[in-house]
Design a protein around this motif. Structure first.
Motif, PDB file in Angstrom:
ATOM      1  N   ILE A 256     -15.078  59.207   0.619  1.00 26.53           N
ATOM      2  CA  ILE A 256     -15.140  57.762   0.399  1.00 26.53           C
ATOM      3  C   ILE A 256     -13.699  57.258   0.452  1.00 26.53           C
ATOM      4  CG2 ILE A 256     -15.176  57.968  -2.147  1.00 26.53           C
ATOM      5  CD1 ILE A 256     -17.167  55.432  -1.943  1.00 26.53           C
ATOM      6  N   VAL A 257     -13.504  56.201   1.215  1.00 26.25           N
ATOM      7  CA  VAL A 257     -12.138  55.725   1.427  1.00 26.25           C
ATOM      8  C   VAL A 257     -11.514  55.307   0.088  1.00 26.25           C
ATOM      9  CG1 VAL A 257     -12.977  53.416   1.988  1.00 26.25           C
ATOM     10  CG2 VAL A 257     -10.706  54.102   2.719  1.00 26.25           C
ATOM     11  N   PHE A 258     -10.253  55.644  -0.114  1.00 20.71           N
ATOM     12  CA  PHE A 258      -9.578  55.225  -1.344  1.00 20.71           C
ATOM     13  C   PHE A 258      -9.185  53.757  -1.214  1.00 20.71           C
ATOM     14  CE2 PHE A 258      -5.950  54.398  -4.040  1.00 20.71           C
ATOM     15  CZ  PHE A 258      -6.496  54.749  -5.258  1.00 20.71           C
ATOM     16  N   SER A 259      -9.828  52.931  -2.027  1.00 21.42           N
ATOM     17  CA  SER A 259      -9.634  51.483  -1.978  1.00 21.42           C
ATOM     18  C   SER A 259     -10.183  50.918  -3.285  1.00 21.42           C
ATOM     19  CB  SER A 259     -10.396  50.931  -0.765  1.00 21.42           C
ATOM     20  OG  SER A 259     -10.146  49.562  -0.609  1.00 21.42           O
ATOM     21  N   ASP A 260     -10.481  49.635  -3.356  1.00 18.96           N
ATOM     22  CA  ASP A 260     -11.122  49.100  -4.563  1.00 18.96           C
ATOM     23  C   ASP A 260     -11.930  47.857  -4.218  1.00 18.96           C
ATOM     24  OD1 ASP A 260     -10.808  49.737  -7.694  1.00 18.96           O
ATOM     25  OD2 ASP A 260     -11.270  47.621  -7.382  1.00 18.96           O
ATOM     26  N   ILE A 261     -13.012  47.644  -4.958  1.00 17.61           N
ATOM     27  CA  ILE A 261     -13.857  46.476  -4.702  1.00 17.61           C
ATOM     28  C   ILE A 261     -13.085  45.165  -4.979  1.00 17.61           C
ATOM     29  CG2 ILE A 261     -16.003  47.732  -5.212  1.00 17.61           C
ATOM     30  CD1 ILE A 261     -16.150  46.131  -7.858  1.00 17.61           C
ATOM     31  N   LEU A 262     -12.055  45.248  -5.834  1.00 19.17           N
ATOM     32  CA  LEU A 262     -11.348  44.020  -6.213  1.00 19.17           C
ATOM     33  C   LEU A 262     -10.283  43.610  -5.192  1.00 19.17           C
ATOM     34  CD1 LEU A 262     -11.189  44.496 -10.085  1.00 19.17           C
ATOM     35  CD2 LEU A 262     -12.818  43.185  -8.732  1.00 19.17           C
ATOM     36  N   LEU A 263     -10.194  44.347  -4.081  1.00 21.19           N
ATOM     37  CA  LEU A 263      -9.314  43.885  -3.001  1.00 21.19           C
ATOM     38  C   LEU A 263      -9.886  42.625  -2.357  1.00 21.19           C
ATOM     39  CD1 LEU A 263      -8.136  47.073  -1.079  1.00 21.19           C
ATOM     40  CD2 LEU A 263      -6.898  45.713  -2.758  1.00 21.19           C
TER      41      LEU A 263
END
Ligand code: CP3
Length: 315
Positions: A48-55
């Protein structure tokens, strides 16, 4: 579920020198590296790509900070900015995410592993955007009177689709939709705030010939969710009895194991993991957790968990 993060010393070592979490998510080189950390260590089947929903609120002009021992903190929405965001500017801000996906896909395709992109569900994002921090039980009524709800949900539908499409174009073969706070909604509001906006995204993902996984955490009625939303895969949380899911749901099921089980000893963990594998033995099932790996988890327990799953033979 989240698979990278603070339980891994190699993540903590990067995080220590990168205090600004949003900046770290938008650092292509470091985030690509973090995405692969759990794959290198545990040989999971997909990343799962390292990122965040709050971007997403960030890219829509709402300031987001991650405070130590507190979690996310958001500034008030400036509707002057929010209502006038252009697609090109949004995509430019999030371009590093797409670069991370491209890089991850290149590295993983050699091993035939999938790269999973993701978004927060509109309801969960709306909640963060209006509450401006992680919600607690019961503060939902405040929002029902907010006259901006329709406007925000429409914008999220539009821009989440842009974000989903770009992730697919960059190489994500699966999109997971996290409705982490669906369980806060009273029954009567599920249709408007959860089913309907998620179905719009699921239909879009299908139209783009990709695969959707939905995670409506803590809802009571998964059968009704699946009937209304019709996703490809449903990720269950750990409060729902897997037997009920097995007997009422026909699509592919993912997840379920309580991440707290990884804090127990190996024997207890093996029994619990086997319980899920046995329950879904005759069904299409993807082993996963019922929420993200907890920060105080021993990485060796994750390694052991993978061994247990890989060696399961249905007995
Ligand atoms: O493992 C991976 O590579 C996946 C990356 C991932 C993150 N966030 C990185 C992260 C994913 C899939 C998410 C999704 C996400 N983000 C959700 C939905 C899933 C869920 O867990 O319910 C939500 C609600 C968020 C918002 C968010 N991000 C919160 C509330 C927090 C603070 C709470 C916490 O656990 O610290 C984050 C921070 C965050 N996102 C971390 C990671 C690894 C911890 C960062 C740190 O403090 O070092």
């Amino acid at each position: 579920m989240r698979q990278a993060g603070r339980y891994l010393p190699e993540f903590r070592s990067i995080r220590k020198d990168n205090q600004d979490f949003i900046k770290l998510c938008l650092n292509t080189k470091l985030s690509s590296e973090i995405t692969l950390q759990p794959i290198i260590r545990f040989n999971f089947d997909a990343a799962i790509v390292f990122s965040d929903i709050l971007l997403i609120p960030h890219a829509l002009g709402q300031q987001v900070n991650f405070k130590k021992d507190f979690g996310p903190e958001l500034q008030k929405i400036d509707f002057e900015i929010f209502n006038n965001v252009r697609k090109e500017d949004f995509l430019e801000k999030l371009n590093p995410v797409y670069e991370i996906i491209k890089e991850t896909k290149n590295k993983l395709s050699i091993d035939n592993k999938d790269t999973i992109g993701f978004v927060g569900a509109p309801w969960t994002l709306l909640l963060y955007m209006l509450n401006r921090k992680s919600p607690k039980e019961g503060n939902f009524n405040v929002f029902q009177k907010d006259r901006n709800i329709h406007n925000i949900l429409d914008k999220l539908d539009e821009f989440l689709k842009i974000h989903i499409e770009e992730q697919i174009k960059s190489g994500a073969s699966i999109i997971q939709i996290f409705d982490s706070w669906a369980g806060l909604l009273p029954e009567k509001d599920l249709e408007f705030f959860s089913y309907k906006p998620i179905k719009s995204l699921v239909d879009f993902i299908r139209q783009k010939k990709s695969i959707s996984i939905c995670f409506p955490r803590n809802i009571n009625n998964y059968k009704k969710f699946v009937e209304n939303v019709n996703p490809d895969v449903i990720n269950i949380d750990y409060n729902i009895d897997p037997l009920i899911i097995r007997d009422t749901i026909d699509i592919t099921v993912q997840g379920g194991l309580d991440p707290k089980i990884l804090l127990q000893n190996k024997d207890i963990m093996r029994d619990e993991v086997t319980k899920y594998l046995k329950t879904f033995d005759k069904k299409r099932y993807i082993f996963n957790l019922g929420h993200g790996v907890l920060p105080n988890t021993d990485p060796d327990m994750v390694k052991y968990l993978v061994d247990v799953v890989r060696s399961f033979n249905g007995q």
